[in-house]
Design a protein around this motif. Structure first.
Motif, mmCIF file in Angstrom:
data_model
loop_
_atom_site.group_PDB
_atom_site.id
_atom_site.type_symbol
_atom_site.label_atom_id
_atom_site.label_comp_id
_atom_site.label_asym_id
_atom_site.label_seq_id
_atom_site.Cartn_x
_atom_site.Cartn_y
_atom_site.Cartn_z
ATOM 1 N N PRO A 46 35.993 -30.283 -8.703
ATOM 2 C CA PRO A 46 34.392 -31.380 -9.071
ATOM 3 C C PRO A 46 33.318 -30.805 -8.737
ATOM 4 C CG PRO A 46 36.415 -31.741 -8.375
ATOM 5 C CD PRO A 46 37.054 -31.157 -8.116
ATOM 6 N N LEU A 47 33.083 -29.774 -7.799
ATOM 7 C CA LEU A 47 31.609 -29.740 -7.630
ATOM 8 C C LEU A 47 31.574 -28.230 -8.237
ATOM 9 C CD1 LEU A 47 32.876 -30.936 -4.880
ATOM 10 C CD2 LEU A 47 31.488 -29.621 -3.804
ATOM 11 N N LEU A 97 39.471 -30.089 -16.474
ATOM 12 C CA LEU A 97 39.011 -29.972 -14.838
ATOM 13 C C LEU A 97 40.144 -31.618 -14.290
ATOM 14 C CD1 LEU A 97 37.932 -30.513 -12.365
ATOM 15 C CD2 LEU A 97 35.801 -32.293 -13.708
ATOM 16 N N ALA A 98 40.174 -32.478 -15.466
ATOM 17 C CA ALA A 98 40.886 -33.782 -15.128
ATOM 18 C C ALA A 98 42.872 -33.664 -14.920
ATOM 19 C CB ALA A 98 41.084 -34.866 -15.991
ATOM 20 N N ASN A 99 43.019 -31.647 -15.352
ATOM 21 C CA ASN A 99 44.021 -31.297 -15.128
ATOM 22 C C ASN A 99 45.087 -30.331 -13.917
ATOM 23 O OD1 ASN A 99 46.638 -32.290 -17.061
ATOM 24 N ND2 ASN A 99 44.473 -32.114 -17.946
ATOM 25 N N SER A 100 43.133 -30.299 -13.424
ATOM 26 C CA SER A 100 43.107 -28.703 -12.512
ATOM 27 C C SER A 100 43.344 -27.932 -12.864
ATOM 28 C CB SER A 100 43.676 -29.609 -11.141
ATOM 29 O OG SER A 100 43.135 -28.785 -10.033
ATOM 30 N N TYR A 101 43.420 -26.993 -14.315
ATOM 31 C CA TYR A 101 44.277 -26.057 -14.416
ATOM 32 C C TYR A 101 43.147 -24.811 -13.792
ATOM 33 C CZ TYR A 101 46.835 -28.004 -17.659
ATOM 34 O OH TYR A 101 47.740 -28.785 -18.330
ATOM 35 N N ASN A 102 43.493 -23.810 -13.120
ATOM 36 C CA ASN A 102 43.334 -22.701 -12.176
ATOM 37 C C ASN A 102 41.950 -22.470 -12.907
ATOM 38 O OD1 ASN A 102 44.095 -24.000 -10.196
ATOM 39 N ND2 ASN A 102 45.544 -23.241 -9.727
ATOM 40 N N ILE A 103 42.920 -21.202 -14.284
ATOM 41 C CA ILE A 103 42.697 -20.526 -14.911
ATOM 42 C C ILE A 103 40.846 -21.053 -15.151
ATOM 43 C CG2 ILE A 103 42.771 -18.759 -17.014
ATOM 44 C CD1 ILE A 103 45.978 -19.050 -16.233
ATOM 45 N N PRO A 104 40.848 -21.607 -16.205
ATOM 46 C CA PRO A 104 39.829 -22.127 -16.950
ATOM 47 C C PRO A 104 38.823 -22.291 -15.501
ATOM 48 C CG PRO A 104 41.140 -23.381 -17.458
ATOM 49 C CD PRO A 104 41.933 -22.941 -16.645
ATOM 50 N N ALA A 154 30.107 -34.163 0.459
ATOM 51 C CA ALA A 154 29.968 -33.995 -1.189
ATOM 52 C C ALA A 154 30.184 -35.161 -2.781
ATOM 53 C CB ALA A 154 30.447 -32.536 -1.198
ATOM 54 N N PHE A 155 30.916 -35.622 -2.429
ATOM 55 C CA PHE A 155 31.413 -36.308 -2.895
ATOM 56 C C PHE A 155 30.852 -37.269 -3.429
ATOM 57 C CE2 PHE A 155 35.311 -33.466 -3.392
ATOM 58 C CZ PHE A 155 36.092 -33.969 -4.836
ATOM 59 N N ASP A 194 21.230 -36.955 -12.205
ATOM 60 C CA ASP A 194 22.396 -38.419 -12.249
ATOM 61 C C ASP A 194 23.799 -38.608 -13.487
ATOM 62 O OD1 ASP A 194 20.249 -38.493 -14.416
ATOM 63 O OD2 ASP A 194 19.974 -41.126 -13.565
ATOM 64 N N GLY A 195 23.423 -38.080 -14.404
ATOM 65 C CA GLY A 195 24.312 -37.189 -15.476
ATOM 66 C C GLY A 195 25.047 -37.102 -15.493
ATOM 67 N N ILE A 196 24.906 -35.592 -14.889
ATOM 68 C CA ILE A 196 25.642 -34.687 -14.799
ATOM 69 C C ILE A 196 26.830 -35.752 -13.191
ATOM 70 C CG2 ILE A 196 26.902 -33.179 -13.577
ATOM 71 C CD1 ILE A 196 23.945 -31.853 -14.263
ATOM 72 N N ALA A 197 26.118 -36.359 -12.513
ATOM 73 C CA ALA A 197 26.958 -37.295 -11.846
ATOM 74 C C ALA A 197 27.999 -37.830 -12.355
ATOM 75 C CB ALA A 197 26.277 -37.651 -10.108
ATOM 76 N N TYR A 198 27.535 -38.799 -13.263
ATOM 77 C CA TYR A 198 28.486 -40.119 -13.938
ATOM 78 C C TYR A 198 29.230 -39.692 -14.930
ATOM 79 C CZ TYR A 198 28.858 -43.456 -17.677
ATOM 80 O OH TYR A 198 29.978 -44.294 -18.142
ATOM 81 N N ILE A 199 29.086 -38.036 -15.707
ATOM 82 C CA ILE A 199 30.537 -37.367 -15.875
ATOM 83 C C ILE A 199 31.232 -36.663 -15.428
ATOM 84 C CG2 ILE A 199 30.872 -35.470 -17.496
ATOM 85 C CD1 ILE A 199 27.586 -36.039 -18.480
ATOM 86 N N ILE A 200 31.013 -36.797 -13.933
ATOM 87 C CA ILE A 200 32.114 -35.542 -13.404
ATOM 88 C C ILE A 200 32.688 -36.665 -12.791
ATOM 89 C CG2 ILE A 200 32.878 -34.980 -11.045
ATOM 90 C CD1 ILE A 200 31.730 -32.540 -13.057
ATOM 91 N N SER A 201 32.574 -38.201 -12.569
ATOM 92 C CA SER A 201 32.487 -39.300 -11.802
ATOM 93 C C SER A 201 33.913 -40.005 -13.344
ATOM 94 C CB SER A 201 31.709 -40.601 -11.595
ATOM 95 O OG SER A 201 31.607 -40.164 -10.125
#
Length: 327
Positions: A46-47, A97-104, A154-155, A194-201
């Motif tokens: 996520p970072l 990101l949601a599925n934590s795929y490594n290659i992407p 960080a989170f 702040d918009g990026i923080a919201y989208i990641i969450s």
């Protein structure tokens, strides 16, 4: 071995710190894993993706999850693989990101730059990445050691609308006659849009989006709320809980516990469910910032964009990409 950290992200208060199961257990008990350096695994993604959103990516940007080999300066090639050993084709960043795929994740890091990611992570609270020359593209898969307290810091940036809030173990200390000899003073620094923080969450809370890899009934879901080192980190506007399991001496774990979904996640789920049940109060949901706009996108679902970037993607799902479970 294992460790747990519970904080109040808005104030930085450490509410609970469990450094080991039993301090008196020999030989591993007298050890505080919450302050020890451990590889973060996929919990660091996520970072990295928050940096990608700063650099022109969106939650709807398509990433090709296909085989790739990177050449290195030392002559050895690097070929990342996904945890399930499969390729998933062209998928939106949200689902990568949601599925934590490594290659992407590795492909995205290769475009934003390892050095830039190190600087970005340092701003968010990672204090152990002092020599960026040590790191390569595996950094986004957990190749750089961190501490749990740094990860909680960080989170908390995602919780605090982009502000980094330092952690504190004490809010006030008084002497024997009641005089105050120490009072914690809030230390907040703006480090992320702040918009990026919201989208990641929002991505991390998306139980449907992670259905490809984890299903929709995993330990990452709390009803009513949206290999050496094994982590689970999750938060609400009021509480953040981080869990690590592994071996204090760095030896490999039992293969059954090499996935965060089977090792740390059940512990995290029990702790977080208890905290939310017994210590409720405050905001229950994250408020959408004014610089975030909505748009119907892949699979007919609402996607969030930083204002001005919503037309940078077509929102037409690749025909070979099936909808995740739960649709």
């Amino acid at each position: 071995n294992g460790g747990i950290l519970v904080t109040r992200p808005t104030t930085g208060e450490i509410l609970a710190m469990v450094g080991s199961l039993d301090y008196f257990a020999s030989p591993s008990g007298a050890f505080n894993v919450t302050t020890a350096q451990r590889q973060p695994g996929s919990s660091i993604k996520p970072l990295m993706y928050s940096l990608a959103l700063e650099r022109g990516y969106t939650a709807g940007t398509i990433i090709d999850d296909s085989a790739i080999t990177f050449a290195s300066a030392g002559g050895e090639s690097y070929r990342p693989v996904n945890y399930d050993g499969r390729f998933h084709g062209k998928i939106p960043l949200r689902y990568a990101l949601a599925n934590s795929y490594n290659i992407p994740a590795v492909k995205v890091l290769s475009t934003v730059g390892v050095g830039n990611f190190v600087v970005h992570a340092q701003k968010m609270g990672i204090s152990t990445w002092n020599d960026s020359s040590r790191f390569g593209l595996s950094l986004t898969l957990g190749g750089g050691e961190v501490t749990m307290v740094d990860m909680a810091t960080a989170f908390s940036v995602f919780v605090n609308q982009g502000f980094r809030q330092e952690l504190t173990g004490s809010i006030k200390i008084e002497n024997q006659v009641g005089d105050s000899i120490f009072t914690a003073r809030p230390s907040r620094t703006k480090v992320l849009n702040d918009g990026i923080a919201y989208i990641i969450s929002d991505i991390l809370a998306d139980n449907v989006a992670r259905g490809w890899a984890f299903g929709t009934n995993s330990s990452l879901e709390i009803p009513g709320y949206n290999k050496k080192d094994n982590w689970t980190i999750g938060y609400t506007p009021n509480f953040l809980t981080a869990v690590w399991v592994g071996n204090n001496d760095g030896t490999p774990m039992n293969p059954y516990l090499t996935s965060g979904i089977t090792g740390a996640a059940p512990i995290w789920n029990r702790v977080m469910a208890y905290v939310l049940k017994n210590y409720s109060g405050g905001k229950a949901r994250f408020e959408k910032p004014e610089n975030v706009v909505e748009k119907k996108c892949y699979f007919g679902r609402t996607e969030y964009f930083i204002k001005g970037t919503e037309n940078s993607v077509s929102c037409q799902a690749p025909t070979e990409t099936p909808a995740p479970p739960g649709y």
